[in-house]
Design an enzyme around this catalytic site. Structure first.
Site, PDB file in Angstrom:
ATOM      1  N   CYS A 102       0.853  -1.192   0.000  1.00 51.26           N
ATOM      2  CA  CYS A 102       0.000   0.000   0.000  1.00 51.26           C
ATOM      3  C   CYS A 102       0.885   1.236   0.000  1.00 51.26           C
ATOM      4  CB  CYS A 102      -0.864  -0.031   1.258  1.00 51.26           C
ATOM      5  SG  CYS A 102      -2.010   1.351   1.373  1.00 51.26           S
ATOM      6  N   HIS A 144      -9.267  -4.224  -1.133  1.00 49.37           N
ATOM      7  CA  HIS A 144      -8.235  -3.406  -0.472  1.00 49.37           C
ATOM      8  C   HIS A 144      -8.607  -1.918  -0.545  1.00 49.37           C
ATOM      9  CE1 HIS A 144      -3.814  -2.351   0.306  1.00 49.37           C
ATOM     10  NE2 HIS A 144      -4.319  -1.208  -0.109  1.00 49.37           N
ATOM     11  N   GLU A 145      -9.012  -1.465  -1.734  1.00 50.44           N
ATOM     12  CA  GLU A 145      -9.332  -0.038  -1.897  1.00 50.44           C
ATOM     13  C   GLU A 145     -10.621   0.335  -1.152  1.00 50.44           C
ATOM     14  OE1 GLU A 145      -7.041   1.769  -2.945  1.00 50.44           O
ATOM     15  OE2 GLU A 145      -5.855   0.209  -3.927  1.00 50.44           O
ATOM     16  N   HIS A 148     -10.011   1.114   2.390  1.00 51.90           N
ATOM     17  CA  HIS A 148      -9.509   2.475   2.646  1.00 51.90           C
ATOM     18  C   HIS A 148     -10.649   3.452   2.924  1.00 51.90           C
ATOM     19  CE1 HIS A 148      -5.209   2.355   2.159  1.00 51.90           C
ATOM     20  NE2 HIS A 148      -5.277   1.763   0.980  1.00 51.90           N
TER      21      HIS A 148
HETATM   22 NI    NI Z   1      -3.689   0.817  -0.035  1.00 49.58          NI
END
Ligand code: NI
Length: 176
Positions: A102, A144-145, A148
């Protein structure tokens, strides 16, 4: 637009829940400029996806996708996509353990278990609906995004802390 500074862990922005893009914001100059900043910043750092919170904007939007990447080995291309207000449904709950990285954690990597198949839906920057069913790296990237946007970074999901390492060191022992 331009390359923006990356927020890194320790910056509270990364830990906040981002708010939805509102209907009247689709297609606006503000949103299109933000999208260009995200693409420019992703290209500059050679990443495969980047969320708005990573450039200091707590809104539910990220961009992802690439034709080829030096950052991860042996992954198939993912179409370049702008995704706002994503919703994820798990279509294959089988999990795989893979190393993730990341931009907000520099060159740290760690092994994360995630479901192998998802359906995601949301909107592009103009408010056009997007819905796709995907697997493997594409599915992992979107998870994953989306994390966030909820203030979650991959480190939170690492089950075996001993897998955490710097990319260069992991590469030396054959882990990508
Ligand atoms: Ni990331």
């Amino acid at each position: 637009m331009s390359v923006q500074a990356i927020t890194r862990i320790g910056n509270p922005t990364l830990r906040e829940r981002s708010t939805e893009i509102e209907v009247h914001e689709f297609g606006s100059e503000w949103l299109l400029n933000l999208v260009q900043d995200l693409w420019d910043t992703q290209a500059h750092y050679g990443s495969v996806g980047i969320a708005a919170s990573q450039i200091g904007v707590n809104r539910r939007i990220f961009v992802f996708g690439f034709e080829s990447t030096e950052r991860y080995k042996n992954v198939v291309p993912v179409p370049r996509t702008v995704l706002c207000n994503p919703i994820i449904k798990i279509t294959d709950p089988t999990t795989t353990n893979r190393y993730e990285g990341c931009l907000s954690l520099d060159n740290l990597r760690g092994e994360v278990a995630r479901p192998i198949g998802i359906e995601y839906s949301g909107f592009d920057a103009y408010g056009n609906p997007i819905k796709r069913t995907v697997t493997n790296f594409h599915a992992r990237l979107v998870q994953h995004e989306t994390d966030h946007l909820d203030g979650v970074v991959f480190l939170d999901r690492v089950q075996d802390i001993k897998t955490i390492g710097f990319r260069e060191e992991l590469n030396k022992v054959g882990i990508f």
